[in-house]
Each structure stands twice: as C-alpha cells, then as structure tokens.
Design a protein around this motif. Sequence first.
Motif, PDB file in Angstrom:
ATOM      1  N   ARG A   7       0.818  -1.218   0.000  1.00 50.89           N
ATOM      2  CA  ARG A   7       0.000   0.000   0.000  1.00 50.89           C
ATOM      3  C   ARG A   7       0.851   1.267   0.000  1.00 50.89           C
ATOM      4  NH1 ARG A   7      -5.196  -1.606   0.579  1.00 50.89           N
ATOM      5  NH2 ARG A   7      -5.536  -3.513   1.743  1.00 50.89           N
ATOM      6  N   ASP A  11       1.054   3.594  -7.772  1.00 49.39           N
ATOM      7  CA  ASP A  11       0.407   2.734  -8.768  1.00 49.39           C
ATOM      8  C   ASP A  11       1.419   2.207  -9.784  1.00 49.39           C
ATOM      9  OD1 ASP A  11      -1.996   3.074  -7.529  1.00 49.39           O
ATOM     10  OD2 ASP A  11      -2.874   4.368  -9.067  1.00 49.39           O
ATOM     11  N   GLU A  59      -8.891  -1.394  -5.432  1.00 48.09           N
ATOM     12  CA  GLU A  59      -9.385  -0.523  -4.360  1.00 48.09           C
ATOM     13  C   GLU A  59      -9.120   0.938  -4.691  1.00 48.09           C
ATOM     14  OE1 GLU A  59      -7.336  -1.859  -0.880  1.00 48.09           O
ATOM     15  OE2 GLU A  59      -8.763  -3.470  -0.479  1.00 48.09           O
ATOM     16  N   ARG A  60      -7.926   1.213  -5.183  1.00 48.81           N
ATOM     17  CA  ARG A  60      -7.574   2.591  -5.536  1.00 48.81           C
ATOM     18  C   ARG A  60      -8.423   3.087  -6.700  1.00 48.81           C
ATOM     19  NH1 ARG A  60      -0.951   2.601  -4.973  1.00 48.81           N
ATOM     20  NH2 ARG A  60      -0.932   2.168  -2.741  1.00 48.81           N
ATOM     21  N   GLU A  61      -8.664   2.206  -7.664  1.00 50.07           N
ATOM     22  CA  GLU A  61      -9.488   2.565  -8.817  1.00 50.07           C
ATOM     23  C   GLU A  61     -10.910   2.915  -8.371  1.00 50.07           C
ATOM     24  OE1 GLU A  61     -11.359   0.062 -12.480  1.00 50.07           O
ATOM     25  OE2 GLU A  61      -9.233  -0.277 -12.067  1.00 50.07           O
ATOM     26  N   SER A  63     -11.848   3.868  -5.340  1.00 47.26           N
ATOM     27  CA  SER A  63     -11.872   5.064  -4.496  1.00 47.26           C
ATOM     28  C   SER A  63     -11.783   6.330  -5.350  1.00 47.26           C
ATOM     29  CB  SER A  63     -10.755   5.032  -3.460  1.00 47.26           C
ATOM     30  OG  SER A  63      -9.498   5.160  -4.073  1.00 47.26           O
ATOM     31  N   LYS A  64     -11.045   6.264  -6.461  1.00 42.83           N
ATOM     32  CA  LYS A  64     -10.978   7.409  -7.375  1.00 42.83           C
ATOM     33  C   LYS A  64     -12.325   7.631  -8.047  1.00 42.83           C
ATOM     34  CE  LYS A  64      -6.086   7.030  -8.497  1.00 42.83           C
ATOM     35  NZ  LYS A  64      -5.120   6.654  -9.538  1.00 42.83           N
TER      36      LYS A  64
END
Length: 68
Positions: A7, A11, A59-61, A63-64
């Motif tokens: 984490r 990216d 998860e990052r995708e 959240s964006k």
Amino acid sequence: MKAEELRKLTDDELKDKLTELKKKLMNLRFQNAVGGLEKPSEIKATKRDIARILTILRERELSKAGGE
C-alpha cells in the motif's frame, strides 16, 4: 510481501511489481513442469502476492471513481 508494504507503493511501482511477479510465476511453473521445484509453495506465495497487488490497484481505482 505484506499488503501494508504494498500500500505504500505508487500505482506505477505496483504495476512494475505485478509484471515482475507474473514473470516469476511463469518461470516457477516452467521449472516445476520440467524438473520440479525445491519449494513448490513458492508458486502459491507468488500467486497470493499477485492477488494482493491486483486487489490494492482495484481498491484505488474504486476510491478514485467514488470520489468524483
């Protein structure tokens, strides 16, 4: 590799690590088919690391997308 360590990476670093692990997995599978591995559990561990990276990227995708 622990999820906590992953984490902390960006990216781009995660994508590079993912490519590296996929190549490693391919080599491990080849070695296993040809002559056997000393530690077959390496295949399982590598697959789990790949899954962790893909999960973090997803998860990052999300959240964006949710933040827009």
